[in-house]
Design a protein around this motif. Structure first.
Motif, short mmCIF file in Angstrom:
data_model
loop_
_atom_site.label_atom_id
_atom_site.label_comp_id
_atom_site.label_asym_id
_atom_site.label_seq_id
_atom_site.Cartn_x
_atom_site.Cartn_y
_atom_site.Cartn_z
N VAL A 47 49.79 47.72 158.40
CA VAL A 47 49.70 46.27 158.35
C VAL A 47 48.68 45.85 157.31
CG1 VAL A 47 50.35 45.92 160.76
CG2 VAL A 47 47.95 46.18 160.18
N CYS A 48 48.79 44.63 156.87
CA CYS A 48 47.81 44.05 155.95
C CYS A 48 46.62 43.57 156.79
CB CYS A 48 48.44 42.88 155.19
SG CYS A 48 47.28 42.02 154.11
N HIS A 55 48.72 37.79 157.65
CA HIS A 55 49.82 38.73 157.40
C HIS A 55 49.92 39.81 158.46
CE1 HIS A 55 48.85 37.72 152.92
NE2 HIS A 55 49.40 36.71 153.55
N THR A 69 54.85 44.12 159.50
CA THR A 69 54.56 45.55 159.52
C THR A 69 55.35 46.29 158.45
OG1 THR A 69 56.29 46.02 161.13
CG2 THR A 69 54.10 45.49 162.01
N TYR A 70 54.82 47.44 158.06
CA TYR A 70 55.47 48.28 157.06
C TYR A 70 55.50 49.71 157.58
CZ TYR A 70 54.34 44.23 154.24
OH TYR A 70 54.25 42.95 153.76
N LYS A 99 50.17 48.70 149.15
CA LYS A 99 49.56 47.38 148.99
C LYS A 99 50.46 46.32 149.63
CE LYS A 99 46.23 48.53 145.98
NZ LYS A 99 44.83 48.31 146.16
N CYS A 100 49.84 45.28 150.17
CA CYS A 100 50.58 44.14 150.72
C CYS A 100 51.26 43.43 149.56
CB CYS A 100 49.63 43.19 151.44
SG CYS A 100 50.44 41.69 152.03
N LEU A 123 47.11 48.27 152.68
CA LEU A 123 47.60 48.29 154.05
C LEU A 123 46.80 49.30 154.87
CD1 LEU A 123 51.44 48.28 153.36
CD2 LEU A 123 50.00 46.33 153.91
#
Length: 181
Positions: A155-156, A161, A165-166, A171-172, A179
């Motif tokens: 997450v950022c 933000h 989720t990623y 990077k965001c 992240l």
């Protein structure tokens, strides 16, 4: 349009352009102000959503996807041109055939943010958990559909933000912060 001036007036936030028109009847006068709406044809295959379905919050545009069983998923979308009849072109984040919420999405977003705020107040020393869209059990994810929900989540650190989720470090894409897990 024959010329777009390279500056914007700081007080009025307007740009000057030079346009050439046929002017029968001399309705257009030298030095007059006018509002011009440019109309262009959009590709027939353009994906359109009603303007009312898009929640705009600064840099992010969100659409809620209606899932089976009365559940919903928040999805960040990239918008393009504005079409007739209050329709917006979707450039990314949504696929043709997906069902979207066109009314009441503000309530879904408000409830999601309220749950996140309550969780932060209840556990101030802990890092906040990833927010879920109401009733979904799924994270508001920018990761591709079909990824493993038990995988590491990134997450950022920017509070605005945290709900995105990623499934990978980096990077965001919104603010370029690194992240975190």
């Amino acid at each position: 349009m024959t010329y777009v001036y390279p500056t914007v007036d700081e007080k009025t936030r307007t740009a000057r352009v030079r346009m050439e028109f046929h002017n029968p009847g001399y309705f257009l006068k030298p030095g007059m102000f006018a509002t011009v709406k440019l109309v262009a044809d959009m590709a027939p295959s353009a994906l359109l959503v009603p303007d009312s379905a898009v929640l705009r919050s600064g840099q992010k545009n969100t659409v809620f996807i209606a899932l089976p069983g009365g559940k919903f998923e928040a999805r960040t979308v990239a918008l393009g041109l504005q079409a007739q009849d209050d329709m917006d072109q979707v450039l990314g984040g949504l696929s043709e055939g997906e069902r979207i919420v066109t009314s009441g999405q503000f309530m879904l977003d408000s409830e999601s943010q309220l749950r996140e705020a309550i969780q932060k107040m209840s556990n101030p020393g802990e890092s906040p958990a990833v927010a879920t869209a109401p009733g979904t059990g799924k994270t508001n994810s920018a990761a591709p559909a079909g990824t493993n929900a038990d995988a590491t989540v990134w997450v950022c650190p920017m509070p605005e933000h945290i709900s995105i989720t990623y499934d990978h470090p980096g990077k965001c894409p919104i603010c370029s912060m690194t992240l975190v897990r």
